[in-house]
Design a protein around this motif. Sequence first.
Motif, mmCIF file in Angstrom:
data_model
loop_
_atom_site.group_PDB
_atom_site.id
_atom_site.type_symbol
_atom_site.label_atom_id
_atom_site.label_comp_id
_atom_site.label_asym_id
_atom_site.label_seq_id
_atom_site.Cartn_x
_atom_site.Cartn_y
_atom_site.Cartn_z
ATOM 1 N N ARG A 153 75.094 -29.066 29.946
ATOM 2 C CA ARG A 153 74.114 -30.111 29.600
ATOM 3 C C ARG A 153 72.796 -29.843 30.314
ATOM 4 O O ARG A 153 71.720 -29.950 29.715
ATOM 5 N N LYS A 154 72.891 -29.513 31.601
ATOM 6 C CA LYS A 154 71.665 -29.247 32.360
ATOM 7 C C LYS A 154 70.933 -28.050 31.796
ATOM 8 O O LYS A 154 69.700 -28.062 31.698
ATOM 9 N N GLN A 155 71.689 -26.997 31.431
ATOM 10 C CA GLN A 155 71.050 -25.825 30.854
ATOM 11 C C GLN A 155 70.355 -26.189 29.546
ATOM 12 O O GLN A 155 69.236 -25.756 29.286
ATOM 13 N N LYS A 156 71.019 -27.022 28.746
ATOM 14 C CA LYS A 156 70.422 -27.444 27.478
ATOM 15 C C LYS A 156 69.150 -28.248 27.735
ATOM 16 O O LYS A 156 68.131 -28.044 27.075
ATOM 17 N N GLU A 157 69.214 -29.155 28.726
ATOM 18 C CA GLU A 157 68.032 -29.953 29.063
ATOM 19 C C GLU A 157 66.905 -29.065 29.570
ATOM 20 O O GLU A 157 65.745 -29.246 29.194
ATOM 21 N N VAL A 158 67.261 -28.095 30.426
ATOM 22 C CA VAL A 158 66.238 -27.187 30.963
ATOM 23 C C VAL A 158 65.643 -26.350 29.843
ATOM 24 O O VAL A 158 64.429 -26.119 29.799
ATOM 25 N N GLN A 159 66.501 -25.903 28.898
ATOM 26 C CA GLN A 159 65.996 -25.118 27.775
ATOM 27 C C GLN A 159 65.054 -25.965 26.917
ATOM 28 O O GLN A 159 63.994 -25.493 26.497
ATOM 29 N N GLU A 160 65.438 -27.225 26.677
ATOM 30 C CA GLU A 160 64.568 -28.112 25.906
ATOM 31 C C GLU A 160 63.256 -28.349 26.634
ATOM 32 O O GLU A 160 62.182 -28.346 26.024
ATOM 33 N N ALA A 167 61.882 -26.317 28.811
ATOM 34 C CA ALA A 167 61.122 -25.069 28.742
ATOM 35 C C ALA A 167 60.456 -24.925 27.375
ATOM 36 O O ALA A 167 59.299 -24.504 27.280
ATOM 37 N N ASP A 168 61.179 -25.290 26.317
ATOM 38 C CA ASP A 168 60.593 -25.228 24.971
ATOM 39 C C ASP A 168 59.396 -26.177 24.865
ATOM 40 O O ASP A 168 58.364 -25.816 24.280
ATOM 41 N N ARG A 169 59.553 -27.386 25.443
ATOM 42 C CA ARG A 169 58.417 -28.332 25.421
ATOM 43 C C ARG A 169 57.244 -27.781 26.209
ATOM 44 O O ARG A 169 56.091 -27.904 25.779
ATOM 45 N N ILE A 170 57.507 -27.177 27.355
ATOM 46 C CA ILE A 170 56.429 -26.618 28.177
ATOM 47 C C ILE A 170 55.723 -25.508 27.421
ATOM 48 O O ILE A 170 54.492 -25.433 27.406
ATOM 49 N N VAL A 171 56.507 -24.639 26.771
ATOM 50 C CA VAL A 171 55.903 -23.546 26.005
ATOM 51 C C VAL A 171 55.062 -24.107 24.863
ATOM 52 O O VAL A 171 53.937 -23.648 24.611
ATOM 53 N N GLU A 172 55.601 -25.117 24.171
ATOM 54 C CA GLU A 172 54.858 -25.719 23.062
ATOM 55 C C GLU A 172 53.569 -26.375 23.565
ATOM 56 O O GLU A 172 52.510 -26.231 22.952
ATOM 57 N N ASN A 173 53.668 -27.091 24.693
ATOM 58 C CA ASN A 173 52.467 -27.698 25.278
ATOM 59 C C ASN A 173 51.461 -26.635 25.694
ATOM 60 O O ASN A 173 50.252 -26.810 25.515
ATOM 61 N N ALA A 174 51.960 -25.542 26.262
ATOM 62 C CA ALA A 174 51.063 -24.462 26.680
ATOM 63 C C ALA A 174 50.364 -23.851 25.469
ATOM 64 O O ALA A 174 49.160 -23.553 25.516
#
Length: 186
Positions: A88-95, A97-104
């Motif tokens: 679950r934590k890995q999934k949350e971290v991946q999500e 990270a995806d949000r951070i990349v999208e924001n970037a």
Amino acid sequence: MRAILIAIAATLAASPAFAAGDVFFSLTNTDFVVLLAFILFIAVLIYFKVPGMLAKMLDERADGISKEIDEAKALREEAQSLLASYERKQKEVQEQADRIVENARAEASRAADQAKDDIKSSVARRLAAAEEQIESAQASAVRDVRNQAVNVAVAAARQVIADQMTASESNKLIDAAIDEADRKLH
């Protein structure tokens, strides 16, 4: 106890001495002696409660194994819950990270658009400044040409006046200029 008696009877029945027809219950018969020693050994074991101790040891061992199995099950369940938690934590971290990349990416796009707008406005300001400099240079050139024309006209007029003017007319003009200056100053 019954099992022991059945084992003794089976041993006696299967003895080679019975098959040979000799007297079995004689101390000269080795099978009988071995049987007596075996029965005596079993009796000593029973007297010292060895079967009970063995059963107790086996029960303790079985309890220990059961406890180990229970602990292993508990550890397995804990490991599965930890694994699920980490997944679950890995999934949350991946999500995240995806949000951070999208924001970037969005921020980079906004920054690129802003930079384009800044460059356009900078170019427009520089063009306006260049046009102002060109207009200023043109105005300065026009002023210089006019000043030069005025200087040439004044010099030409002076020359013409000097050629046509006599000393008496010159004195009249000087007196008129002094009167004019006196009037303006007082």
